[in-house]
Design an enzyme around this catalytic site. Structure first.
Site, PDB file in Angstrom:
ATOM      1  N   ASP A 187      -6.257 -19.500  24.980  1.00 42.98           N
ATOM      2  CA  ASP A 187      -5.922 -18.564  23.907  1.00 42.98           C
ATOM      3  C   ASP A 187      -4.838 -19.196  23.032  1.00 42.98           C
ATOM      4  O   ASP A 187      -5.065 -20.268  22.504  1.00 42.98           O
ATOM      5  CB  ASP A 187      -5.566 -17.207  24.532  1.00 42.98           C
ATOM      6  CG  ASP A 187      -6.812 -16.649  25.268  1.00 42.98           C
ATOM      7  OD1 ASP A 187      -7.706 -16.172  24.569  1.00 42.98           O
ATOM      8  OD2 ASP A 187      -6.892 -16.757  26.507  1.00 42.98           O
ATOM      9  N   GLU A 217      -2.298 -20.851  23.681  1.00 38.28           N
ATOM     10  CA  GLU A 217      -1.724 -22.134  24.118  1.00 38.28           C
ATOM     11  C   GLU A 217      -2.181 -23.299  23.249  1.00 38.28           C
ATOM     12  O   GLU A 217      -1.456 -24.251  23.065  1.00 38.28           O
ATOM     13  CB  GLU A 217      -2.109 -22.487  25.551  1.00 38.28           C
ATOM     14  CG  GLU A 217      -1.893 -21.445  26.595  1.00 38.28           C
ATOM     15  CD  GLU A 217      -3.210 -20.931  27.105  1.00 38.28           C
ATOM     16  OE1 GLU A 217      -3.850 -20.169  26.362  1.00 38.28           O
ATOM     17  OE2 GLU A 217      -3.595 -21.274  28.230  1.00 38.28           O
ATOM     18  N   ARG A 218      -3.404 -23.194  22.728  1.00 38.62           N
ATOM     19  CA  ARG A 218      -3.922 -24.327  21.959  1.00 38.62           C
ATOM     20  C   ARG A 218      -3.006 -24.632  20.777  1.00 38.62           C
ATOM     21  O   ARG A 218      -2.851 -25.792  20.417  1.00 38.62           O
ATOM     22  CB  ARG A 218      -5.329 -24.030  21.453  1.00 38.62           C
ATOM     23  CG  ARG A 218      -5.820 -25.080  20.435  1.00 38.62           C
ATOM     24  CD  ARG A 218      -7.128 -25.655  20.752  1.00 38.62           C
ATOM     25  NE  ARG A 218      -7.627 -26.528  19.692  1.00 38.62           N
ATOM     26  CZ  ARG A 218      -8.563 -27.433  19.880  1.00 38.62           C
ATOM     27  NH1 ARG A 218      -9.098 -27.589  21.067  1.00 38.62           N
ATOM     28  NH2 ARG A 218      -8.985 -28.190  18.889  1.00 38.62           N
ATOM     29  N   LYS A 243     -17.807 -14.186  19.428  1.00 40.50           N
ATOM     30  CA  LYS A 243     -17.877 -15.431  18.644  1.00 40.50           C
ATOM     31  C   LYS A 243     -19.020 -16.350  19.086  1.00 40.50           C
ATOM     32  O   LYS A 243     -19.171 -17.452  18.547  1.00 40.50           O
ATOM     33  CB  LYS A 243     -16.541 -16.175  18.730  1.00 40.50           C
ATOM     34  CG  LYS A 243     -15.499 -15.604  17.771  1.00 40.50           C
ATOM     35  CD  LYS A 243     -14.326 -16.536  17.632  1.00 40.50           C
ATOM     36  CE  LYS A 243     -13.127 -16.009  18.362  1.00 40.50           C
ATOM     37  NZ  LYS A 243     -12.239 -16.940  18.947  1.00 40.50           N
ATOM     38  N   ILE A 244     -19.811 -15.923  20.063  1.00 37.16           N
ATOM     39  CA  ILE A 244     -20.889 -16.799  20.554  1.00 37.16           C
ATOM     40  C   ILE A 244     -21.852 -17.233  19.431  1.00 37.16           C
ATOM     41  O   ILE A 244     -22.167 -18.418  19.336  1.00 37.16           O
ATOM     42  CB  ILE A 244     -21.646 -16.147  21.742  1.00 37.16           C
ATOM     43  CG1 ILE A 244     -20.750 -16.185  22.982  1.00 37.16           C
ATOM     44  CG2 ILE A 244     -22.952 -16.880  22.017  1.00 37.16           C
ATOM     45  CD1 ILE A 244     -21.383 -15.573  24.229  1.00 37.16           C
ATOM     46  N   CYS A 259     -10.359 -24.371  30.134  1.00 36.45           N
ATOM     47  CA  CYS A 259      -9.167 -23.644  29.691  1.00 36.45           C
ATOM     48  C   CYS A 259      -7.993 -24.453  30.224  1.00 36.45           C
ATOM     49  O   CYS A 259      -8.076 -25.677  30.276  1.00 36.45           O
ATOM     50  CB  CYS A 259      -9.188 -22.189  30.181  1.00 36.45           C
ATOM     51  SG  CYS A 259      -9.391 -22.014  31.961  1.00 36.45           S
ATOM     52  N   CYS A 319      -4.612 -34.765  21.675  1.00 43.65           N
ATOM     53  CA  CYS A 319      -4.388 -34.773  20.237  1.00 43.65           C
ATOM     54  C   CYS A 319      -3.535 -33.558  19.883  1.00 43.65           C
ATOM     55  O   CYS A 319      -3.584 -32.540  20.576  1.00 43.65           O
ATOM     56  CB  CYS A 319      -5.754 -34.728  19.545  1.00 43.65           C
ATOM     57  SG  CYS A 319      -5.675 -34.569  17.759  1.00 43.65           S
ATOM     58  N   CYS A 330      -3.384 -32.303  16.483  1.00 43.95           N
ATOM     59  CA  CYS A 330      -3.713 -31.843  15.132  1.00 43.95           C
ATOM     60  C   CYS A 330      -3.926 -30.329  15.130  1.00 43.95           C
ATOM     61  O   CYS A 330      -3.954 -29.683  16.176  1.00 43.95           O
ATOM     62  CB  CYS A 330      -4.960 -32.564  14.607  1.00 43.95           C
ATOM     63  SG  CYS A 330      -6.516 -31.886  15.231  1.00 43.95           S
TER      64      CYS A 330
HETATM   65 ZN   LIG Z   1      -7.073 -32.793  17.276  1.00 44.94          ZN
END
Ligand SMILES: [Zn+2]
Length: 170
Positions: A69, A71-72, A92-93, A110, A158, A160
């Site tokens: 959730d 955390e990303r 969202k599927i 996750c 990463c 970004c």
């Molecule tokens: Zn990235």
């Protein structure tokens, strides 16, 4: 023949069947590439290790689906992954299926892949089975030990803010 021996043989055959099923899953990985005709849609969810994922993640048919959730946004992510948060996953599927068009192998994770990762993977599988939608998805995997295990093993991450992450160098 004693009862004990019968029990042992029944245990042994169950053990052998169990382990041959595991090696089928592992044997399936290297052959997962795009454009293969005649393969069935995914029917089950299997686990893959971070080293198995590392060896296939740059193939064009593989999509990594991060279902953490919030955390990303403040943690790193697996390079090249796309984000589809678990709290709104089911609705969202349809969008996820659009986003992974052309990919036949999906790898869910996750933070630890103990609850959210496997449950979202199963939600997608159930959705595909119920709607009989031919999304071209043949393999649904869950990354063992999740993002935390991936990062702890020194695999490429990463920072970004793109979704999906376009970093394909790592
Ligand atoms: Zn990235």
């Amino acid at each position: 023949m004693s009862v004990g021996r019968d029990l042992y043989i029944s245990w042994l055959s169950r053990f052998l069947i169990g382990s041959s099923r595991l090696s089928t899953t592992a044997a399936l990985l290297p052959s997962a590439h795009p454009g293969e005709k005649g393969e069935m849609a995914a029917r089950s969810v299997s686990y893959i290790t971070s080293s198995e994922l590392l060896s296939i993640k740059r193939r064009p048919n593989v999509a990594i689906v991060d279902v953490r959730d919030d955390e990303r946004s403040y943690d790193a992510h697996i390079a090249g992954s796309l984000h589809c948060a678990s709290d709104t996953f089911y609705e969202k599927i349809p969008k996820l299926i659009q986003d992974v068009k052309g990919k036949d192998t999906l790898v869910f994770h996750c933070a630890l892949s103990q609850v959210r990762g496997p449950s979202c993977a199963r939600k997608l599988l159930n959705y595909l089975v119920e709607t009989k939608e031919d999304a071209g998805i043949k393999n649904i995997f869950v990354l063992e030990r999740g993002f935390n295990g991936w990062e702890a093993s020194g695999r490429p991450v990463c920072h970004c803010t793109d979704n999906p992450c376009k970093n394909d160098k790592a």
